[in-house]
Design an enzyme around this catalytic site. Structure first.
Site, PDB file in Angstrom:
ATOM      1  N   ASP A 102       0.677  -1.006   0.156  1.00 57.75           N
ATOM      2  CA  ASP A 102      -0.151  -0.505   0.542  1.00 57.75           C
ATOM      3  C   ASP A 102       0.777   0.918  -0.087  1.00 57.75           C
ATOM      4  O   ASP A 102      -0.200   2.539   0.196  1.00 57.75           O
ATOM      5  CB  ASP A 102      -0.819  -0.068   0.483  1.00 57.75           C
ATOM      6  CG  ASP A 102      -1.936  -0.709   0.601  1.00 57.75           C
ATOM      7  OD1 ASP A 102      -2.865  -0.818  -0.240  1.00 57.75           O
ATOM      8  OD2 ASP A 102      -2.755  -1.482   2.088  1.00 57.75           O
ATOM      9  N   ASP A 160      -6.764  -4.779  -4.551  1.00 57.24           N
ATOM     10  CA  ASP A 160      -6.096  -3.666  -4.264  1.00 57.24           C
ATOM     11  C   ASP A 160      -5.029  -2.910  -4.553  1.00 57.24           C
ATOM     12  O   ASP A 160      -4.864  -1.917  -4.880  1.00 57.24           O
ATOM     13  CB  ASP A 160      -6.427  -3.117  -2.425  1.00 57.24           C
ATOM     14  CG  ASP A 160      -7.427  -3.890  -1.511  1.00 57.24           C
ATOM     15  OD1 ASP A 160      -7.763  -5.074  -2.291  1.00 57.24           O
ATOM     16  OD2 ASP A 160      -8.054  -3.465  -0.261  1.00 57.24           O
TER      17      ASP A 160
END
Length: 381
Positions: A102, A160
């Site tokens: 991320d 994601d």
């Protein structure tokens, strides 16, 4: 959004939302200037800027909001607050061990946005540092980027990642080094092969053999169960594949984005354009997730920029319907209260603390979508 016209009524709605947005965000920026918020309780943002929580994956979105508002309004307070977030992340670059896939969410919205808007050379270095960390996670045997740390999840990818790999596309162009884009494409290909189902629904998690890249199982992740359809995962895929098409012009990515988009639209029609947390969840209780709708709206507008003229209206209209439905019942425009978009749900089984609450990335994507429709955004991705 090009030359597509949506009529006087929708334009009035956009103009009214923008005026509310300017008032509310100026107040929020003043109150939360030194914070990195995730959610709000009783109208007050929390703060995840301490060293224990500074690595949380959502922490870049406040910076993204600030840079979007700075670009739209040129108010200096937004730039000042955004750089506070950016500088706090330096601790993580030094520490390194708690970072994961991320980093795209974190540094695209802070350092890379700063560099694109101001040309700050230090911001450029931060962004390239983060991109190198993301590229360094690549598993050349399995041809994928593992999402999280820990030997028990060394073969896990999650949908994601499609929203993190734009950091690699940016780095590849910035330093004219194709290896970054090659890694991004490999990840997109693996997600397309393993996560996207024929009907346009998606797995959240795909557990792979780290030595071969073969699929072992599909844990339920943040959705209801394995084989269900976590709505924010659908939104990550919808927007993420559209962005990979933007960066590569590979038609298979746009085709995938459209397939997921059509599934998403068909699903939200059933609930008056208010997205459920999981499109295959039980009938009771009813859990929603506003963040999925906001992200999907941005992705639908992205798709509209890449399809033939006679297709555009389908995606733009769906984005409008989602945004207007959510604004009508889920937005808090009181300038004395933090957060705009309510009813976010982090994960189906994370209740009640993260069920139907404001979540910072919901605000980010809602703001991005509104500014994009007004022609006032800039593409962070």
């Amino acid at each position: 959004m090009g030359d597509y016209a949506w009529g006087e009524e929708r334009q009035r709605w956009l103009d009214e939302i923008y005026e509310k947005l300017k008032v509310k965000m100026l107040r929020e920026c003043g109150r939360a200037k030194t914070k990195i918020p995730y959610s709000a309780q009783n109208g007050v943002f929390d703060d995840r800027s301490n060293k224990q929580e500074i690595n949380f994956w959502t922490n870049g979105f406040w910076g993204g909001i600030l840079w979007q508002m700075y670009h739209a309004t040129k108010e200096e307070c937004y730039k000042e607050a955004a750089r506070i977030v950016e500088e706090k992340f330096d601790y993580l670059l030094d520490e390194y061990i708690r970072l994961h896939h991320d980093v795209g969410f974190m540094w695209l919205h802070t350092a890379v946005a700063d560099y694109r808007l101001t040309g700050d050379p230090k911001a450029r270095v931060r962004g390239l540092h983060a991109a190198s960390l993301l590229a360094g996670r690549y598993n050349p045997a399995g041809k994928f980027i593992p999402a999280w740390n820990g030997e028990d999840r060394i073969g896990w990818i999650i949908i994601d990642s499609m929203m993190n790999i734009p950091l690699l596309y940016w780095a590849s162009r910035e330093v004219k080094d194709p290896r970054f884009e090659m890694i991004a494409r490999a990840q997109a290909d693996k997600e397309l092969e393993m996560a996207v189902r024929p009907d346009g629904s998606c797995n959240h998690i795909c557990a792979l053999d780290p030595l071969t890249g073969e699929l072992l199982e599909t844990p339920g992740g943040q959705g209801y169960e394995s084989g269900s359809s976590w709505s924010r995962g659908q939104a990550w895929a919808l927007y993420g594949f559209a962005l990979s098409y933007r960066h590569t012009k590979d038609q298979k990515y746009l085709d995938a984005a459209k397939r997921v988009a059509n599934y998403f639209i068909a699903s939200v029609v059933r609930t008056n354009f208010l997205p459920l947390c999981d499109f295959r969840q039980p009938a009771e209780p009813v859990y929603y997730d506003s963040t999925a709708g906001a992200c999907a709206a941005c992705g639908l507008l992205e798709i509209a920029e890449h399809v033939p003229e006679l297709e555009k209206e389908f995606y733009v209209d769906a984005a409008f319907r989602i945004l207007q439905a959510m604004e009508d019942v889920w937005c808090d425009w009181d300038p004395e209260r933090d957060s705009i978009l309510q009813m976010g749900t982090a994960a189906y089984h994370n209740r009640p603390a993260e069920l139907h609450v404001p979540i910072i990335y919901g605000d980010y994507f809602f703001i991005e979508a509104v500014l994009r429709l007004l022609g006032k955004d800039f593409l962070i991705w």
